[in-house]
Scaffold this motif. Structure first.
Motif, short mmCIF file in Angstrom:
data_model
loop_
_atom_site.label_atom_id
_atom_site.label_comp_id
_atom_site.label_asym_id
_atom_site.label_seq_id
_atom_site.Cartn_x
_atom_site.Cartn_y
_atom_site.Cartn_z
N GLU A 42 54.25 26.79 37.92
CA GLU A 42 53.02 26.57 38.66
C GLU A 42 51.85 26.98 37.77
OE1 GLU A 42 53.52 29.07 42.04
OE2 GLU A 42 55.10 27.83 42.93
N THR A 43 50.94 26.05 37.52
CA THR A 43 49.83 26.29 36.60
C THR A 43 48.52 25.92 37.28
OG1 THR A 43 51.25 25.77 34.71
CG2 THR A 43 48.88 25.76 34.33
N ALA A 44 47.51 26.75 37.10
CA ALA A 44 46.19 26.46 37.64
C ALA A 44 45.13 26.87 36.63
CB ALA A 44 45.97 27.20 38.96
N PHE A 45 44.04 26.14 36.64
CA PHE A 45 42.87 26.47 35.83
C PHE A 45 41.69 26.62 36.78
CE2 PHE A 45 45.76 24.14 33.10
CZ PHE A 45 45.77 24.92 31.95
N ARG A 46 41.15 27.85 36.85
CA ARG A 46 40.09 28.16 37.80
C ARG A 46 38.82 28.57 37.06
NH1 ARG A 46 42.82 29.25 42.78
NH2 ARG A 46 40.75 29.13 43.74
N LYS A 47 37.69 28.11 37.57
CA LYS A 47 36.40 28.46 36.98
C LYS A 47 35.87 29.72 37.64
CE LYS A 47 31.76 26.70 36.04
NZ LYS A 47 30.78 25.59 36.26
N GLY A 48 35.74 30.79 36.84
CA GLY A 48 35.28 32.06 37.37
C GLY A 48 36.43 32.87 37.94
N SER A 49 36.09 34.03 38.50
CA SER A 49 37.10 34.95 39.04
C SER A 49 36.45 35.86 40.07
CB SER A 49 37.70 35.80 37.91
OG SER A 49 38.52 36.82 38.41
N ASN A 50 37.26 36.31 41.01
CA ASN A 50 36.78 37.29 41.99
C ASN A 50 36.92 38.73 41.49
OD1 ASN A 50 36.04 35.45 44.05
ND2 ASN A 50 38.20 35.20 44.62
N LYS A 51 37.52 38.90 40.31
CA LYS A 51 37.72 40.24 39.78
C LYS A 51 36.40 40.88 39.35
CE LYS A 51 42.46 40.68 38.13
NZ LYS A 51 43.08 39.47 38.62
N LYS A 52 36.35 42.20 39.44
CA LYS A 52 35.22 42.99 38.98
C LYS A 52 35.65 43.84 37.80
CE LYS A 52 32.74 41.82 42.68
NZ LYS A 52 31.51 41.00 42.62
N ILE A 53 34.70 44.14 36.92
CA ILE A 53 34.97 45.03 35.80
C ILE A 53 34.00 46.20 35.83
CG2 ILE A 53 36.04 43.32 34.30
CD1 ILE A 53 33.37 42.88 32.98
#
Length: 217
Positions: A42-53
């Protein structure tokens, strides 16, 4: 979602489109090798992320930090590939490699770990309680165990009918970036048709600066 079954090779393919805050596309492939073995990716390419740093702004009394979004314009890959095999006695084993493109690199992880350790130490000593309590609350919102880093290995062995009464499973989840891991054994005993009693445990193994061994707060 669009799906297509190639019957001649027992393979199912599907294409996905993701809308919303983190848009992207995905491609899934499932191949039934025989009655016992299924392989998949299963492969996906997503623009951006909900993660915080976490970023350290300055050291002081107390330290000052900022919580920032990841780059919304960056394309992150997400992959899960593996297979599952079922034996004649009903025992099933799953093995899977997981890649999180938006997972923390070593620098991101070190900054997060130091953020948690510093604020936890200050809290235990009773210093700057309003500030460190707020920071630890933010850490709770950021942390997503089993998804913090980039590379993981997952395996699960289970049998739903041990002695016709017990559903048993053993899960191993390994962070391949720092070699810490989680072990999760579980047993469910069927008393009768309407009642089941269960027992499970989460065992975290790793050094205090590792994902599955870090200090709890």
């Amino acid at each position: 979602k669009a799906s297509y079954l190639v019957e001649s090779i027992n393979t199912d393919m599907s294409l996905h489109y993701f809308n919303g805050d983190v848009p992207g596309i995905g491609f899934n492939l499932y191949h039934t090798a025989n009655d016992n073995l299924v392989l998949y990716t299963e492969t996906a390419f997503r623009k951006g992320s909900n993660k915080k740093i976490v970023r350290l702004i300055s050291e002081g009394s107390p330290n000052s930090y900022s919580i920032e979004d990841m780059d919304d314009s960056e394309i992150f890959a997400h992959v899960a590939t593996g297979g599952h095999y079922t034996f004649k006695n009903g025992t099933n084993i799953i093995c899977e490699y997981i890649y999180n493109g938006d997972g923390y690199n070593q620098k991101n992880w070190d900054e997060f770990e130091r953020f948690v350790t510093y604020n936890n130490d200050q809290f235990k000593q009773g210093f700057f309680l309003d500030s460190v309590t707020g920071n630890l609350s933010q850490a709770n919102q950021i942390v997503t165990f089993r998804q913090m880093r980039k590379n993981y290995f997952f395996t699960r062995i289970s049998n739903p009918s041990i002695f016709n009464k017990i559903d048993g499973a053993l899960v191993l989840f390994v962070n391949l970036d720092d070699n810490s891991f989680l072990v999760n054994p579980s047993l469910d005993y069927k008393i009768n048709q309407d009642s089941t009693v269960g027992l499970s445990s989460d065992i975290f193994v790793g050094g205090k600066t590792k994902e599955f061994g870090m200090t709890h707060w």
